[in-house]
Design a protein around this motif. Structure first.
Motif, mmCIF file in Angstrom:
data_model
loop_
_atom_site.group_PDB
_atom_site.id
_atom_site.type_symbol
_atom_site.label_atom_id
_atom_site.label_comp_id
_atom_site.label_asym_id
_atom_site.label_seq_id
_atom_site.Cartn_x
_atom_site.Cartn_y
_atom_site.Cartn_z
ATOM 1 N N ASP A 368 0.809 -1.200 0.000
ATOM 2 C CA ASP A 368 0.000 0.000 0.000
ATOM 3 C C ASP A 368 0.846 1.256 0.000
ATOM 4 O OD1 ASP A 368 -2.743 1.230 1.960
ATOM 5 O OD2 ASP A 368 -2.156 1.521 -0.119
ATOM 6 N N GLY A 369 1.927 1.213 -0.663
ATOM 7 C CA GLY A 369 2.725 2.422 -0.695
ATOM 8 C C GLY A 369 3.056 2.857 0.721
ATOM 9 N N PRO A 370 2.703 4.024 1.016
ATOM 10 C CA PRO A 370 3.117 4.566 2.295
ATOM 11 C C PRO A 370 2.288 4.039 3.460
ATOM 12 C CG PRO A 370 1.863 6.176 1.095
ATOM 13 C CD PRO A 370 1.996 4.993 0.215
ATOM 14 N N THR A 371 1.286 3.303 3.223
ATOM 15 C CA THR A 371 0.453 2.924 4.345
ATOM 16 C C THR A 371 0.381 1.420 4.546
ATOM 17 O OG1 THR A 371 -1.474 2.905 2.917
ATOM 18 C CG2 THR A 371 -1.019 4.944 4.088
ATOM 19 N N PRO A 372 1.486 0.758 4.565
ATOM 20 C CA PRO A 372 1.417 -0.681 4.702
ATOM 21 C C PRO A 372 1.167 -1.122 6.146
ATOM 22 C CG PRO A 372 3.688 -0.004 4.503
ATOM 23 C CD PRO A 372 2.858 1.234 4.488
ATOM 24 N N GLU A 399 13.202 21.743 6.811
ATOM 25 C CA GLU A 399 12.735 22.929 7.514
ATOM 26 C C GLU A 399 12.826 24.158 6.638
ATOM 27 O OE1 GLU A 399 14.995 22.964 11.049
ATOM 28 O OE2 GLU A 399 13.844 21.336 11.937
ATOM 29 N N ARG A 400 13.773 24.076 5.702
ATOM 30 C CA ARG A 400 13.907 25.250 4.847
ATOM 31 C C ARG A 400 13.003 25.186 3.628
ATOM 32 N NH1 ARG A 400 19.138 24.109 6.130
ATOM 33 N NH2 ARG A 400 19.515 23.148 4.112
ATOM 34 N N THR A 401 12.903 24.014 3.023
ATOM 35 C CA THR A 401 12.158 23.917 1.765
ATOM 36 C C THR A 401 10.714 23.478 2.010
ATOM 37 O OG1 THR A 401 13.334 21.845 1.628
ATOM 38 C CG2 THR A 401 13.810 23.488 -0.071
ATOM 39 N N PRO A 402 9.861 23.981 1.154
ATOM 40 C CA PRO A 402 8.479 23.525 1.261
ATOM 41 C C PRO A 402 8.370 22.055 0.831
ATOM 42 C CG PRO A 402 8.776 25.016 -0.603
ATOM 43 C CD PRO A 402 10.081 24.956 0.101
ATOM 44 N N ARG A 403 7.356 21.423 1.316
ATOM 45 C CA ARG A 403 7.144 20.025 0.968
ATOM 46 C C ARG A 403 5.715 19.803 0.530
ATOM 47 N NH1 ARG A 403 8.403 16.315 5.623
ATOM 48 N NH2 ARG A 403 7.349 17.905 6.838
ATOM 49 N N ILE A 404 5.530 18.665 -0.129
ATOM 50 C CA ILE A 404 4.172 18.332 -0.554
ATOM 51 C C ILE A 404 3.589 17.366 0.464
ATOM 52 C CG2 ILE A 404 2.789 17.190 -2.326
ATOM 53 C CD1 ILE A 404 4.923 18.079 -4.338
ATOM 54 N N ALA A 405 2.455 17.711 0.941
ATOM 55 C CA ALA A 405 1.777 16.824 1.875
ATOM 56 C C ALA A 405 0.616 16.138 1.169
ATOM 57 C CB ALA A 405 1.268 17.633 3.064
ATOM 58 N N VAL A 406 0.427 14.893 1.535
ATOM 59 C CA VAL A 406 -0.592 14.105 0.840
ATOM 60 C C VAL A 406 -1.571 13.534 1.846
ATOM 61 C CG1 VAL A 406 -1.001 12.057 -0.556
ATOM 62 C CG2 VAL A 406 0.981 13.511 -1.040
ATOM 63 N N ARG A 407 -2.804 13.696 1.526
ATOM 64 C CA ARG A 407 -3.830 13.045 2.326
ATOM 65 C C ARG A 407 -4.800 12.367 1.357
ATOM 66 N NH1 ARG A 407 -9.140 14.922 5.141
ATOM 67 N NH2 ARG A 407 -9.482 15.187 2.932
ATOM 68 N N PRO A 408 -4.677 11.078 1.204
ATOM 69 C CA PRO A 408 -5.504 10.395 0.190
ATOM 70 C C PRO A 408 -6.970 10.444 0.561
ATOM 71 C CG PRO A 408 -4.371 8.800 1.544
ATOM 72 C CD PRO A 408 -3.856 10.140 1.971
ATOM 73 N N PRO A 409 -7.837 10.266 -0.412
ATOM 74 C CA PRO A 409 -9.282 10.317 -0.131
ATOM 75 C C PRO A 409 -9.714 9.206 0.816
ATOM 76 C CG PRO A 409 -8.848 9.683 -2.412
ATOM 77 C CD PRO A 409 -7.537 10.014 -1.816
ATOM 78 N N LEU A 463 10.270 18.880 -5.622
ATOM 79 C CA LEU A 463 9.823 19.092 -4.243
ATOM 80 C C LEU A 463 9.804 17.784 -3.476
ATOM 81 C CD1 LEU A 463 6.772 21.468 -4.815
ATOM 82 C CD2 LEU A 463 8.895 22.047 -3.626
ATOM 83 N N PRO A 464 10.229 17.830 -2.228
ATOM 84 C CA PRO A 464 10.119 16.601 -1.429
ATOM 85 C C PRO A 464 8.650 16.305 -1.135
ATOM 86 C CG PRO A 464 10.975 18.417 -0.113
ATOM 87 C CD PRO A 464 10.870 18.940 -1.510
ATOM 88 N N VAL A 465 8.375 15.058 -1.012
ATOM 89 C CA VAL A 465 7.011 14.647 -0.716
ATOM 90 C C VAL A 465 7.016 13.962 0.629
ATOM 91 C CG1 VAL A 465 5.035 13.312 -1.503
ATOM 92 C CG2 VAL A 465 6.593 14.333 -3.161
ATOM 93 N N ALA A 466 6.112 14.341 1.421
ATOM 94 C CA ALA A 466 6.106 13.833 2.787
ATOM 95 C C ALA A 466 5.646 12.385 2.853
ATOM 96 C CB ALA A 466 5.189 14.719 3.637
ATOM 97 N N GLN A 470 5.854 9.911 -2.273
ATOM 98 C CA GLN A 470 6.428 10.362 -3.545
ATOM 99 C C GLN A 470 6.155 9.381 -4.689
ATOM 100 O OE1 GLN A 470 10.633 10.303 -4.250
ATOM 101 N NE2 GLN A 470 10.581 12.321 -5.180
ATOM 102 N N ALA A 471 6.350 8.110 -4.405
ATOM 103 C CA ALA A 471 6.174 7.124 -5.474
ATOM 104 C C ALA A 471 4.767 7.193 -6.060
ATOM 105 C CB ALA A 471 6.478 5.734 -4.948
ATOM 106 N N ASP A 472 3.773 7.230 -5.154
ATOM 107 C CA ASP A 472 2.394 7.272 -5.644
ATOM 108 C C ASP A 472 2.129 8.542 -6.443
ATOM 109 O OD1 ASP A 472 0.407 5.109 -4.290
ATOM 110 O OD2 ASP A 472 2.228 5.462 -3.114
ATOM 111 N N LEU A 473 2.578 9.630 -5.876
ATOM 112 C CA LEU A 473 2.280 10.909 -6.502
ATOM 113 C C LEU A 473 2.972 11.036 -7.861
ATOM 114 C CD1 LEU A 473 0.815 13.556 -6.096
ATOM 115 C CD2 LEU A 473 2.865 14.454 -4.965
ATOM 116 N N HIS A 474 4.247 10.699 -7.861
ATOM 117 C CA HIS A 474 4.989 10.834 -9.117
ATOM 118 C C HIS A 474 4.497 9.856 -10.169
ATOM 119 C CE1 HIS A 474 8.746 13.300 -7.786
ATOM 120 N NE2 HIS A 474 7.602 13.799 -7.321
ATOM 121 N N ALA A 475 4.132 8.679 -9.712
ATOM 122 C CA ALA A 475 3.605 7.709 -10.682
ATOM 123 C C ALA A 475 2.341 8.256 -11.334
ATOM 124 C CB ALA A 475 3.328 6.384 -9.991
#
Lengths: 643, 496
Positions: A368-372, A399-409, A463-466, A470-475
């Motif tokens: 499940d990607g990030p939620t195994p 802390e310096r760079t913005p990141r992408i946060a993901v909250r799946p449906p 951008l870093p992904v939290a 990242q794998a899911d989003l980039h895919a």
């Protein structure tokens, strides 16, 4: 006797011997003259069987000499006219050769001789490019070839044109031609056979034609006037069978335009699930469609940029409650302790498990990607666990760079389902990441720039992904980039070839990419350059699929890169068959003008120390074949050149 | 490469097409292999001059194969060990030559190895043409003419030859008598017994016909054995063939009472043939520009028989050339369909002359003849289809021929404006104007090239050359408008 009707055979009076009815002669002969006396009179001294044979001979010759024509049966309708020009004589002979080779398969010839069967697809495409028509005499062989090889069908039927369909209707062996689509059909022809037909005729053919004829008619009409084509289709839409609806809908893809949206939107309520899914997919390729907007809205709720909250990470690093990004934070708390291990395991899981067949990515993370570990915990409190997983440096950077946060449906509601989101994930995938992927995939890519502060694709991809999303989003972005044919996004997602993954096994974060697919959306030249650089950096072992998407003939510097790499492989002492795949591609795809340059490689080099025994000879043979094939292709091309 | 060069290379303007070359191949494998060898890189020292083409082909060995083709005939020689004839090298060389891409430059003298063979060959041909005493295996030379064949010994001792011929006639007569007895027995017991008896009894009879040196009778016996398993209506067909065999036996046993020409036909049908050299020397020859209408190879398992049909432009006479080879080889005589050749033909004596032997060809004469003027590289094919007749006339032609040779199974005709019509109960060639049709010989029904004919017709009228006989019509060639040979796969028939 044959079907021809003897004229008054036995009743006509012969001047000489008395004639017996033929049937009586046969009856006597069948039973034997012992049992039945034949109606003949033996000459003096002659036995009865001989007399019977005499009479039979007379009768036979007389009947044969008096044969009359049979009544003609009604013939088939005339084949439709095919105004395309005939092949030049040399090209015609070439096609005969290529088709003859097909019927005598097996590498009878030497290893250094070109494989003609592999050149047939190319020949057909080239001939179609010039809009030739196949010589009628070769039509049966062409249809037989297409029957045996599905990869030839589209081009073969295009070349065959209307007469191929006409002929196929008369012979059950060629049913496939009527069943399948006529491939690119006449859409690519400058003067498609269907184009000349009057609207009435078109309407009639659309109403009564065979499926293949209708598909080709639709394609031609769409090509000429997309709206008219669509009108044709919508006229009969409700009466079409589901599988036909699917095929027709799919044929809209090539000339898709915003004016198709109402029709597609309506098809989202189709009875057939496959039709609905296809309609949704087509709509998502129209960035301004309402569906795309709805999907974008959903995506926006799931993926966001957390640029200005650098401290949050620090605060939650030790597993305190995830902050306000999630509405369902509480359950996350108890699980944060597992977070780090969970992530670690996930990273391993990404690489350890093999690819699943899903979507664009070859090396799709299973599980499940990030939620195994904790679907609720990790997924719901994206900020929490990541802190633990990050090194100090990364933490500092984050802390310096913005990141992408993901909250799946959280759920796949009926609205999403209507818009083509498939609720049930393939086995091994968590449903929430599955839903997320579909949302992002259908979201117009330029929205991200809009939402992410005007950043371009390259910046967004960097951008870093939290939380390992990242794998899911980039895919999903990759699929979107390919579907929306966004060269800019494909380029950004591809990155530079030198750092591209050599093998999918390593570098899990990169495993979501399928460079071959992404490349296909780039301009031909750029594709060639990217792959050339890739080969220069990594050699040929992983280049096969990438080469497969490059335009033929390979543009420079790609051709040179492949030849150099082959040369290097030879010098390294390996055997040519380790590269047979690339070698075969090179035979079909290298620019034929390379032949002269390659000639030097066909000599058998001196056996060097450390080289595999005999390898030099085999390489020379392989290169001979390469050069031979290139020359043959050049000859083929020249033969087809109408000028 | 311009038309001028072509003319230089080919005094008769004879530049073959690749199809014509491929038609020479003994089998599909050779065709493929030849195609692969048709690349300039494979050849060195290749050249063409007059009616000869030669070249060196690098093979698997260290020494390249020496390949040379004489377009007269054509004849081939290659130093490769292949037993195919022509071998893939000869085919590849010819294909390269037809492509006209300069892989086989024109002009220049053949190298010694080629020149010698070409010289020998030409010498032999000239001797043959002159009707010299040593005939040799010339084009059209038949087999099965064993004892009757005139060798040098025979010429030296005509008395011995006469005695030999007499002995053979007696043996055949004995064979014919035995076959008569066998047929009478069959008729007495009833044809139904043939179905039960199976092959054994007839095989023995066939073997006896071989002993009697009567291959014509043997072939008939073998056909008889096959009829009971040929489907409904076989008793009538068996009676027909028995009756014709009986007619032949009786004819041979009463040769003296027959008119000279019919006697000759009878002798031929039984299996006695005239040696080619003798034929060319004694029979009058017919000179004409002969159009090659069709070609068909058939095999009976022991022998490949090639039939080539010609029609004279001036005389409108049909002619049939036969040549033979061992299985797996291609008979030497290989005139491509569509070719026009100016040559002398000698017809075998017969009541209805058809079979002929080809004599000397008149090189360069084509230029003097009415110009067919094909564009360069198209060869000397006659543009467009030849003239022909309708269905009715074709049947009438067969009927008329049958009046002179009752054993004829078919007669070659060119049909014009017929439409192929496929159907569950067989194909037809229909004449739309008259509403009449010729059924296609049911034995051709499986042939895939009928679909080729269909494709070419497009449902409209075409010109078809073939044999029109009592079983129907068997198509051999059609025009689109260049000649397309429809026989690629026929495997039927022994000697007819």
């Amino acid at each position: 006797m044959t079907i021809t009707t003897p004229v008054a055979s036995s009743t006509s009076t012969a001047p000489t011997a008395p004639t017996a009815p033929w049937d009586d002669l046969v009856a006597a002969a069948l039973l034997g003259t012992e049992r039945r006396t034949p109606p003949v009179v033996p000459r003096p001294g002659q036995d009865v069987p001989s007399a019977l044979l005499d009479a039979a001979a007379l009768s036979t010759v007389r009947r044969r000499a008096g044969l009359r024509p049979a009544p003609a049966r009604p013939g088939p309708d005339r084949a439709p006219e095919d105004p395309r020009p005939a092949l030049p004589a040399a090209a015609r002979s070439r096609l005969a050769l290529l088709l003859a080779d097909r019927s005598a398969p097996g590498r009878g010839g030497s290893r250094s001789a070109p494989d003609l069967a592999e050149l047939l697809p190319q020949w057909l495409a080239l001939a179609n490019h010039h809009s030739y028509r196949v010589p009628d005499a070769l039509l049966p062989a062409l249809l037989d070839a297409a029957r045996a090889r599905t990869d030839l069908r589209a081009e073969a039927l295009t070349l065959g044109g209307p007469r191929a369909l006409w002929l196929a209707r008369l012979n059950p062996d060629w049913k496939f031609a009527l069943r399948g689509t006529a491939g690119r059909a006449s859409a690519s022809l400058p003067e498609p056979p269907g184009a000349a037909t009057a609207p009435d005729e078109e309407q009639r053919l659309w109403g009564e034609g065979l499926f293949a004829e209708r598909v080709s008619l639709l394609a031609a009409a769409r090509h000429r006037d997309p709206a008219a084509g669509l009108a044709l289709l919508s006229g009969t839409w409700s009466t079409e069978r589901a599988e036909d609806r699917l095929m027709f809908l799919d044929s809209l893809r090539d000339d898709l335009s915003p004016s198709d949206e109402p029709f597609l939107e309506q098809s989202l309520s189709d009875r057939s699930r496959n039709v609905r899914a296809t309609a949704a997919e087509l709509l998502s390729a129209l960035p301004d469609s309402a569906l795309a907007a709805r999907m974008a809205e959903r995506s926006r709720g799931c993926v966001s940029l957390t640029a200005d909250e650098p401290t949050a990470d620090g605060l939650t690093a030790k597993g305190s409650t995830g902050d306000g990004l999630t509405g369902k934070g509480p359950t996350g708390d108890g699980l944060t302790g597992e977070g780090p291990t969970g992530d670690g395991l996930t990273a391993d899981g990404l690489t350890a498990k093999g690819p699943t067949g899903y979507g664009l990515t070859d090396k799709r993370p299973t599980g499940d990607g990030p939620t195994p570990k904790g679907p609720t915990g990790d997924g719901l409190t994206p900020k929490g666990p990541t802190g633990d997983g990050l090194t100090a440096d990364e933490l500092a950077a984050s802390e310096r760079t913005p990141r992408i946060a993901v909250r799946p449906p959280d759920e796949c509601d009926s609205g999403m389902q209507r818009d083509g989101v498939v609720p049930k994930p393939p086995s091994g995938r968590g449903e929430r990441s599955w839903w997320l992927g579909q949302l992002v995939e259908a979201t117009p890519l330029d929205r991200w720039t809009e939402w992410f502060g005007g950043r371009g694709p390259a910046e967004i991809v960097a951008l870093p992904v939290a939380d390992g999303w990242q794998a899911d989003l980039h895919a999903a972005w990759c699929r979107a980039a390919v579907r929306q044919r966004s060269a800019e996004w494909c380029r950004a997602l591809l990155g530079t070839p030198a750092v591209a993954p050599v093998t999918a096994g390593e570098a899990a974060p990169a495993a979501w990419r399928d460079p071959a697919k992404l490349l296909s959306a780039l301009p031909a030249r750029e594709r060639a350059e990217w792959v050339a650089e890739f080969i220069a950096s990594h050699g040929l072992s992983d280049a096969f699929r990438l080469l497969g998407v490059c335009a033929v003939p390979w543009a420079e510097p790609l051709g040179r890169a492949v030849v150099d790499a082959l040369d290097i492989a030879r010098d390294a002492g390996s055997y040519p068959w380790s590269f047979s795949g690339v070698m075969g591609l090179a035979e079909r795809c290298l620019d034929p003008t390379q032949a002269d340059r390659l000639e030097v490689l066909t000599a058998i080099p001196d056996e060097r120390e450390g080289a595999a025994p005999g390898a030099g000879g085999y390489w020379a043979e392989a290169f001979q074949r390469l050069v031979g094939t290139l020359r043959l292709r050049e000859a083929m091309r020249a033969e087809l050149d109408p000028s | 490469m311009g038309a001028r060069t072509v003319a230089d290379m080919n005094p008769q303007g004879e530049r073959w097409t690749a199809e014509q070359v491929l038609a020479l191949a003994p089998d599909a494998t050779s065709r493929t292999a030849g195609g692969k060898l048709a690349a300039a890189g494979k050849w060195s020292g290749a050249g063409a001059h007059g009616r000869a083409v030669w070249g060196l082909c690098s093979g698997s060995g260290s020494k390249p194969y020496q390949t040379v083709v004489d377009l007269n005939g054509p004849g081939y020689r290659c130093s490769c060990p292949s037993r195919k004839f022509p071998c893939k090298h000869a085919l590849g060389l010819l294909l390269l030559w037809t492509s006209g891409e300069g892989g086989v430059p024109a002009g220049g003298e053949p190298p010694e190895w080629a020149g010698q063979w070409l010289g020998d060959r030409r010498e032999r041909a000239e001797k043959l043409a002159a009707g010299a005493r040593d005939g040799g295996p010339g084009p059209g030379g038949g087999t099965g003419d064993g004892a009757g064949k005139g060798g040098s010994g025979a010429a030296a001792d005509p008395e011995a030859a006469r005695r030999r011929a007499e002995r053979r006639t007696q043996r055949i007569a004995a064979g014919a008598t035995e076959l008569e007895r066998r047929l009478a027995d069959l008729l007495r017991d009833g044809l139904a017994s043939a179905d039960r008896a199976g092959y054994g009894a007839w095989d023995e009879t066939a073997a006896r016909m071989i002993d009697a040196q009567a291959p014509g009778l043997e072939a008939r016996v073998r056909e008889l054995t096959a009829i009971p398993s040929s489907g409904p209506g076989w008793p009538a067909r068996l009676l027909e063939e028995c009756a014709l065999a009986h007619l032949l036996n009786q004819g041979f046993l009463h040769l003296d009472g027959l008119p000279e020409k019919l006697a000759a036909t009878t002798r031929t049908r039984v299996g006695l043939t005239t040696p080619v050299a003798e034929l060319l020397a004694t029979e009058g020859t017919v000179r004409d520009r002969w159009l090659v209408l069709g070609r068909q190879d058939g095999t009976d398992g022991r022998l490949t028989t090639r039939r080539i049909w010609l029609r004279g432009e001036r005389t409108h006479r049909m002619a049939l050339l036969l040549s033979f080879s061992a299985p797996g080889q291609s008979p030497e005589l290989a005139l491509p369909v569509g070719l026009v050749l100016d040559a002398d033909l000698a017809y075998y004596p017969a009541a209805r002359p058809l079979r002929a032997a080809i004599g000397p060809r008149h090189e360069g004469a084509a230029e003097a003849a009415p110009p067919v003027a094909p564009p360069a590289a198209e060869g000397c094919e006659v543009p467009g289809a030849p003239e022909g007749c309708d269905v009715e006339t074709a049947l009438a032609a067969y009927g008329a021929a049958l009046g002179e040779d009752p054993w004829l199974d078919g007669w070659p005709v060119v049909l014009t404006d017929v439409v192929p019509v496929p159907g569950d109960d067989g194909w037809q060639l229909a004449d739309e104007r008259s509403g009449s049709a010729l059924p296609v010989d049911p034995r051709c029904a499986w042939r895939t090239d009928l679909w080729q004919l269909m494709a070419i017709s497009g449902g409209g009228p075409v010109t078809v050359f073939g044999e029109c006989g009592h079983r129907g019509f068997s198509p051999i060639t059609t025009w689109d408008p260049t000649a397309v040979s429809l026989i690629g796969t026929a495997a039927q028939g022994g000697t007819r």
